[in-house]
Structures are given as structure tokens and as C-alpha cells.
Design a protein around this motif. Structure first.
Motif, PDB file in Angstrom:
ATOM      1  N   LEU A 161      35.382 -21.826  46.720  1.00 45.25           N
ATOM      2  CA  LEU A 161      35.406 -23.180  46.482  1.00 45.25           C
ATOM      3  C   LEU A 161      35.606 -24.114  45.424  1.00 45.25           C
ATOM      4  O   LEU A 161      36.601 -25.133  45.755  1.00 45.25           O
ATOM      5  N   ASP A 162      35.253 -23.465  44.176  1.00 43.87           N
ATOM      6  CA  ASP A 162      35.256 -24.160  42.330  1.00 43.87           C
ATOM      7  C   ASP A 162      36.341 -25.335  42.555  1.00 43.87           C
ATOM      8  O   ASP A 162      36.047 -26.285  41.957  1.00 43.87           O
ATOM      9  N   ASP A 163      37.627 -24.628  42.874  1.00 49.02           N
ATOM     10  CA  ASP A 163      38.667 -25.329  42.673  1.00 49.02           C
ATOM     11  C   ASP A 163      39.951 -25.603  43.290  1.00 49.02           C
ATOM     12  O   ASP A 163      40.681 -26.230  43.529  1.00 49.02           O
ATOM     13  N   ASN A 164      38.902 -25.246  44.766  1.00 49.73           N
ATOM     14  CA  ASN A 164      39.875 -25.951  45.899  1.00 49.73           C
ATOM     15  C   ASN A 164      40.717 -24.998  46.579  1.00 49.73           C
ATOM     16  O   ASN A 164      41.821 -25.278  47.356  1.00 49.73           O
ATOM     17  N   VAL A 165      41.308 -23.710  45.278  1.00 49.59           N
ATOM     18  CA  VAL A 165      41.710 -22.814  45.452  1.00 49.59           C
ATOM     19  C   VAL A 165      41.377 -21.553  45.947  1.00 49.59           C
ATOM     20  O   VAL A 165      40.694 -20.903  45.321  1.00 49.59           O
ATOM     21  N   ASP A 272      33.643 -25.983  56.941  1.00 51.02           N
ATOM     22  CA  ASP A 272      34.125 -27.004  56.565  1.00 51.02           C
ATOM     23  C   ASP A 272      35.470 -26.799  56.427  1.00 51.02           C
ATOM     24  O   ASP A 272      35.914 -25.515  56.673  1.00 51.02           O
ATOM     25  N   THR A 274      39.120 -26.616  54.286  1.00 47.76           N
ATOM     26  CA  THR A 274      40.346 -25.969  52.867  1.00 47.76           C
ATOM     27  C   THR A 274      40.917 -26.237  52.187  1.00 47.76           C
ATOM     28  O   THR A 274      42.079 -25.806  54.198  1.00 47.76           O
ATOM     29  N   ASN A 275      41.504 -25.598  51.481  1.00 46.73           N
ATOM     30  CA  ASN A 275      43.410 -25.247  51.265  1.00 46.73           C
ATOM     31  C   ASN A 275      43.644 -24.156  51.807  1.00 46.73           C
ATOM     32  O   ASN A 275      42.530 -22.849  51.455  1.00 46.73           O
ATOM     33  N   PHE A 348      39.888 -34.779  53.717  1.00 45.26           N
ATOM     34  CA  PHE A 348      40.243 -33.633  52.851  1.00 45.26           C
ATOM     35  C   PHE A 348      41.605 -33.725  51.957  1.00 45.26           C
ATOM     36  O   PHE A 348      41.674 -33.794  51.004  1.00 45.26           O
ATOM     37  N   SER A 351      42.579 -36.286  50.371  1.00 49.84           N
ATOM     38  CA  SER A 351      41.690 -36.944  49.074  1.00 49.84           C
ATOM     39  C   SER A 351      41.800 -37.259  47.876  1.00 49.84           C
ATOM     40  O   SER A 351      41.060 -38.151  47.479  1.00 49.84           O
ATOM     41  N   GLU A 355      46.364 -33.409  46.317  1.00 49.90           N
ATOM     42  CA  GLU A 355      45.874 -32.708  48.224  1.00 49.90           C
ATOM     43  C   GLU A 355      47.231 -33.045  49.115  1.00 49.90           C
ATOM     44  O   GLU A 355      47.724 -32.668  49.737  1.00 49.90           O
ATOM     45  N   SER A 358      50.382 -30.820  48.790  1.00 53.34           N
ATOM     46  CA  SER A 358      50.419 -29.506  49.275  1.00 53.34           C
ATOM     47  C   SER A 358      50.283 -29.841  50.495  1.00 53.34           C
ATOM     48  O   SER A 358      50.834 -28.632  50.703  1.00 53.34           O
TER      49      SER A 358
END
Lengths: 411, 291
Positions: A161-165, A272, A274-275, A348, A351, A355, A358
Motif C-alpha cells: 500500500l506504500d504508493d497507493n497502488v 480500509d 484503496t485503489n 480517500f 484526498s 486520486e 483515477s
């Protein structure tokens, strides 16, 4: 002979009664939505709050299951056409071509704040065809990826999840590391996931207005996602992967923004959002749609009603925090910039600029047919039940045949 | 004018009006629509026999594939469900006639109630029963199969829910007609030394000939129109092997994007013709054999 006349009168009276069903009320804005279930209650609440402000013309919310079928019926007969409706983004181009949408021009003139700057850009522009604005957005609802925090920690996958991808390669790195009965990702909304990969791979579903389904990008999208299934990391074919995520056996679930409320109600599910996973770390896309306010062509809609509709839409623009409760990404910037909105998990996706970008809404006129083709065949392709090249040809033909059936209409 | 001559009009009139408005006009309009290209919103465009030509002879067309796949699946459903929906209720109805069977009314009610439950509610229950993780099949019987996603299990669950919901209706008709058969016939047959099977074939079956023809024809016509069970249980899968014709018709007319109602109407008309021909054949064959 008098009696004969009597019978004729009875017959006429019955037919008159049958045709007189439905009518227009001058002091009410009839507002149709396809929002069944909980979404409908949230909309009811919004409408109630608006009506409590004592507007000149009140709004009557009618939840209409099978709304698009009913819309075609009322448009055909010209009777009982709603004053306002919520339609989905992918319906706009078709409706405009068929000439059944009224532009929002007058409404926007009366309410200057109903303008592009005040909404998420793609939600606004999806209603703009050839420079004419036909809709005002309520929300963006998107395909998103929920993750089970506990499982991610257990399998040491938090770094994904570090880079949200989360990339497909990262997912594949878990091969052989999962306990029996655990899976990396489910196949919920698989068609939407494929549509996102097409964007990630730089492809599209059309070329100069012609449908492009049998393309290299589409093929690549399927091959990439198929890798996950081939590695045994996707929940088994035909099983309820959504339920398996809620049961705590799946790391990632690719369902919709609207599912957050259901996931939240599951005891012990620590999750949670994410993308949607991507083919590359450089790009991520969440295939989205949008609920849009639109006015269907209706000669009986008075100017006063249009004024009333404008006031209602302005009220929604300012006060649709309630809609965030339904899990949707509210389109009004005033709402999403309100600190209260950060309490909602879907914040999210608004944010930062990346995002927002996307959230991708396909605006190709024949997108619904393409989506139908992808939804029909995606699961079987990804599971390797069918030959990829052959099926892509079938899908291309599927879309072309459907388009050909419509091309003499609406001109 | 004679007063009496109006009486028939009063009796027939209301039905006739309803028939014209709700059955006759829609049918005629449906047939008309099948000769057009129509998206339900704009005016229909007359295309003559194009739709039929595409469906029946353009082998490369999606609609050709859909029609014949849908028809094949519908025929499979009819072939599987109708014999069970005739034989099983008949056997139950005959069994319930036995003197030693207690609680006849209760058994009848239990078998009839499923037919009153909406298909969506019933499908939810049955899907849970067949659910691999939560269901009885998985947990009690140790089935490892995902029923809805594999053949022949997908057909099995569709047939199970159909039979569960459909047994009661025919059974009631058979019970009513069997109870109308004179007891003396059975008694004299028994005296002549006829066994239970002989009594069934020589007395019961011929006596309930018309209810049998009626249920056979109606059950078949109903089975051709199947829609809810495969939609709810398998959503047409796996690989469209349970997508019945009505599902394609609905998808075309009321599915995603712009409606393709002309093509859908043509498919519906063809389905109607198939039902008409088969029902007529059934009636003809059964009636001739019976007399």
C-alpha cells in the motif's frame, strides 16, 4: 337502442378511467430515481430536508425500480414523464442522441452556483455533450478495492500500500504463502476491474466512434488479471468472493464505494479502502459511474417547475453530506471540502488530485454494450474456461451487432 | 328489443374488453414491433423480415447465436422439468388417495405452499442451501462443488427449485379430478381381481384424461416461458449454458444501453410460435390417443 348507447358509454368510461391514470401536479416536482434499497432512504431523507425548507414547489421522490423501462414507456406516451430524474452517466450520450434530455441551461442560469467549478470535473463533464450541459451530478460511485488490514499484516503485505497502488506483481508475490482457504483477491465487479486495466494499459474501448473490444489492450488486460486466477490467488470460480472477504478470508475485495456500509456492519472486519489493483505501479484507475440529475423532455414542465428544480439542485449541492452516508463519493466540492466529509471512508478518493483523476467514467456512446459484453464473458476468460482470442472476437461482434440494430434510430 | 339478448353481452363484455386491452392489442403490437427496428423511445422503423432473417439464418450474427442457444437451453429445461412436473404430482395425488394415508389436507398444504412463494425469495433460500460454504449440501453432505457454476449441477438446482415450486399446483388439479372418479368403478375392478397398477392405468388415467391434457399443455407452455429460476439461481451460467430464451429477450429489450426491442420482439414471436405448435401437437396427440 338506448341501452346500446348505455353500454357504449360504460365502455368509454372504463377506457377513460384506464387512460386517466397518472397526471401532472402543478405544485410538485416528480422526481424519479432508480435508487432501491438503502440508497433510496438516504435520498428520501435529502428530499425531506429540502421540503422542510418550505420551498414553493415541493419535491416528490418516487423510487422506480426498472426505471429505464418505465422512462421509455412514459416518453412514448408523453404522459406521466417525471419532472426530474436521476440517470447513470453511461445513459447520457444515448439519451442525448435520441433527443430525450432537456438541457440544464435555464436551470443553470437561475442558479449560478450550479457550474463546473463546484463539482468533481468528470462528474460534471460526463453530462456535457457538444458543449451543452444536460445533467447536474449527485455523485461518483466507483469500483474500489477494500483490504483486510489484519490479513495484510499477517501476510506481511502492508508494503503493497506504500504508493497507493497494489500491482498485480505484488499480488503474485504472495503465491504459495497463503494458508488454505485464504485468497488474495476476489472477483467482485470483475468487468469493472478489466475496464480499469484497459485505461492502465493506455487503451480505450473505441476508435473514432467505432467500438474497439478486440484490441491488444483488452487482451492484455485479461491476460494480466488471469495471472492472478491462474496462480490460485483469486477466490474460486462461482463462489461468493464478496462474502469470503467479509468472512475474513480474502485480502482484497474489488467491489464498489457503496459496499463500505455493508462491510462496516460486519463485526470484526478490520478494513480500509484503496485503489483497484493495477498492471503497473505508474498508473491506477478506478472505473466509475455517476448518478446525474437530468430532465427528460416534457412539454408540460412549467418554467416555475424548472425554477424549483434549480433550487432543489442547489440545495443538494450544499447539503448532500447525507449522501456520503450511502458510501458514495459526493460530487459537490462544497461537501467534499467540508472537514466532516473526511469521516467517510470514500474521502480517500478525493484526498488529492491523482486520486480524483483515477475515478474514470467511460463516456463512449456505446459503453453500455461494451460493458455488457465484458461482464458476460469476463469471468470465463479470466478462469480460462474459454479461448481468449475467440471470445474477444465474439465480444467485438456482440457489440457491433447491437450497435447496428440501433443505427437507424434517433436521427 | 328483447331484454334477454343483452345478458350475454354483460357476461362476456368485461372479459372481452380486458382481453382486447391487455392481451390482444399488446400481442398485435408485439408482432408489429418484430418487423421493426425500435429502441422503445423513438418511432419504430419498418424493416420487414430483416429481424427474422438475422435470427434464423445469419449464422455469424450475435442474435442468431443467442436465439438458438436460448432455445436449446429452454428446450432442455422443458424436457427436464415437464415430465417431473406431471409424473410427480400425479404419483402424489394417487398416493394421497390411499385409505391409510393420514393428514391428507396437511400434506397437500405443505406441498402447495411453495408455489405461493415468490421466485426471488425462494431462490435466495435455495441458493443458501446449495451454497458451498454455508449450505447444507456442503456442510452436511460434504459436496465440494460450486453448484451454480458447474454443469450438470446448475441445471439440477434450477430443476429442484422448479419442481419444489410447481408440484403443488398440478397435484391439486389431479386430486380434485381423481376424487370425482366414481368409487364403484374401483370397487368392481377390485372384485374382478384388478391390482393397483391395473386400476391406475385402466380407471384413474382414462378418467382424468382432460385434466391431464390440460396440465400437460399448460405446464409445457409455462416451462417455455421460464425466466426467474435460471436468472436467480445461475444468472445464465456457466458459460451461458442455462441462459434461456426469455433472458436473452429481456436483455435485448430492457438490458444495458439502448433497447433493441424489435429484435427482442421477433425472438418472442418465434418463441410464441414454438409454444403454439408444441401445445397444439400435444393436445392433438393426447386427445387422439385418449379417444
Amino acid at each position: 337502442m338506448k341501452k346500446r348507447w348505455g353500454i357504449t358509454l360504460v365502455v368509454l368510461a372504463i377506457s377513460a378511467m384506464l387512460t386517466a391514470c397518472g397526471g401532472d401536479d402543478k405544485n410538485t416536482i416528480t422526481f424519479w430515481t432508480p435508487l432501491t434499497g438503502e440508497d433510496g432512504s438516504y435520498m428520501d431523507q435529502l428530499v425531506k430536508e429540502y421540503n422542510d425548507t418550505n420551498p414553493e414547489i415541493k419535491v416528490k421522490h418516487v423510487i422506480t425500480s426498472d426505471m429505464y423501462t418505465k422512462i421509455s414507456t412514459v416518453l412514448n406516451s408523453g404522459k406521466g414523464v417525471p419532472d426530474l430524474a436521476i440517470i447513470h452517466a453511461d445513459r447520457v450520450p444515448g439519451f442525448v442522441r435520441q433527443g430525450v434530455l432537456e438541457p440544464m441551461t435555464a436551470v443553470m442560469e437561475a442558479q449560478p452556483e450550479l457550474k463546473e467549478d463546484n463539482y468533481l470535473p468528470q462528474a460534471w463533464t460526463t453530462g456535457n455533450i457538444d458543449g451543452v450541459q444536460y445533467t447536474v451530478p449527485l455523485d461518483i460511485h466507483s469500483n474500489v478495492m477494500y483490504y483486510n488490514k489484519d490479513l495484510l499484516q499477517k501476510y506481511n503485505a502492508e508494503s503493497f500500500l506504500d504508493d497507493n497502488v497494489v500491482t498485480i506483481d505484488e499480488m503474485l508475490s504472495l503465491q504459495g504463502k497463503l494458508e488454505e482457504g485464504d485468497y488474495v483477491v476476489n472477483d467482485a465487479l470483475l468487468g469493472w476491474v478489466i475496464m480499469a486495466q484497459i485505461q492502465n494499459l493506455g487503451g480505450d474501448i473505441q476508435e473514432n466512434g467505432q467500438p474497439a473490444v478486440n484490441t491488444e489492450a483488452m487482451k492484455q488486460a485479461f491476460l494480466e488479471v488471469k495471472k492472478i486466477a491462474d496462480a490460485g490467488l483469486m477466490t474460486p470460480f462461482g463462489e461468493d468472493g464478496y462474502l469470503m472477504f467479509q468472512a475474513g478470508n480474502v485480502l482484497f475485495s474489488t467491489d464498489g464505494t457503496w459496499s463500505s456500509t455493508a462491510h462496516a456492519s460486519v463485526e470484526g472486519l478490520n478494513f480500509d479502502v484503496t485503489n483497484i489493483y493495477s498492471t503497473s505501479a505508474d498508473k491506477f484507475t478506478n472505473r466509475a459511474s455517476s448518478h446525474l440529475f437530468a430532465m427528460l423532455k416534457n412539454d408540460n414542465r412549467t418554467d416555475e417547475k424548472e425554477q424549483g428544480i434549480g433550487e432543489f439542485l442547489e440545495f443538494i449541492r450544499q447539503n448532500s453530506m447525507e449522501w456520503a452516508k450511502a458510501g458514495q463519493i459526493v460530487a459537490s466540492k462544497q461537501v467534499i471540502e467540508n472537514p466532516e466529509y473526511e469521516n467517510y471512508i470514500q474521502s480517500f478518493f478525493t484526498s488529492n488530485e491523482d486520486e480524483i483523476k483515477s475515478l474514470y467514467i467511460y463516456t463512449y456512446e456505446y459503453y453500455p454494450y461494451v460493458a455488457e459484453a465484458v461482464d458476460t464473458y469476463a469471468a470465463d476468460i479470466v478462469r480460462g474456461n474459454v479461448d481468449l482470442d475467440e471470445t474477444l472476437q465474439t465480444m467485438q461482434k456482440f457489440v457491433e451487432d447491437k450497435i447496428a440494430e440501433g443505427n437507424t434510430q434517433g436521427e | 328489443m328483447n331484454r334477454k339478448s343483452f345478458a350475454p353481452i354483460f357476461f362476456v363484455g368485461p372479459h372481452f374488453i380486458l382481453f382486447i386491452i391487455f392481451i390482444c392489442l399488446p400481442t398485435i403490437y408485439g408482432i408489429y414491433a418484430s418487423f421493426t427496428k425500435w429502441n422503445l423511445i423513438n418511432d419504430p422503423v419498418w424493416v420487414g423480415l430483416d429481424n427474422y432473417r438475422t435470427i434464423l439464418s445469419d449464422t455469424s450474427s450475435t442474435f442468431y447465436t443467442q436465439f438458438f442457444n436460448g432455445l436449446k437451453n429452454t428446450l432442455i429445461f422443458v424436457g427436464l422439468s415437464v415430465p417431473i412436473l406431471i409424473a410427480l404430482p400425479l404419483m402424489i395425488a394417487v398416493a394421497l388417495e390411499h385409505k391409510q394415508v393420514k393428514l391428507k389436507g396437511f400434506i397437500q398444504a405443505v406441498l402447495y405452499i411453495p408455489g405461493l412463494i415468490s421466485i426471488s425469495a425462494a431462490a435466495l433460500i435455495w441458493l443458501l442451501i446449495f451454497n458451498k460454504q454455508l449450505g447444507i449440501t456442503g456442510n452436511v453432505f460434504g459436496s465440494e462443488t460450486v453448484w451454480a457454476a458447474n454443469q450438470p449441477y446448475a441445471w439440477i438446482i434450477i430443476i429442484v427449485i422448479t419442481v419444489w415450486g410447481g408440484v403443488g399446483g398440478n397435484m391439486i388439479i389431479y386430486r380434485a379430478s381423481i376424487s370425482g372418479v366414481s368409487k364403484e368403478l374401483y370397487e368392481s375392478a377390485e372384485m374382478d381381481g384388478a391390482g393397483p397398477i391395473r386400476r391406475f392405468t385402466s380407471i384413474t388415467l382414462p378418467s382424468i384424461r382432460f385434466p391431464l391434457i390440460y396440465t400437460f399443455v399448460m405446464t409445457t407452455a409455462g416451462a417455455f416461458n421460464v425466466f426467474g429460476q435460471p436468472l436467480m439461481m445461475t444468472d445464465g451460467g456457466p458459460r451461458q449454458s442455462t441462459t434461456v430464451l426469455m433472458m436473452y429477450i429481456r436483455q435485448l429489450a430492457f438490458g444495458h444501453g439502448e433497447s433493441i426491442a424489435g429484435m427482442a420482439s421477433a425472438m418472442a414471436v418465434l418463441l410464441g410460435l414454438v409454444i403454439l405448435v408444441i401445445s397444439a401437437l400435444q393436445y392433438y396427440v393426447m386427445n387422439r390417443n385418449a379417444s
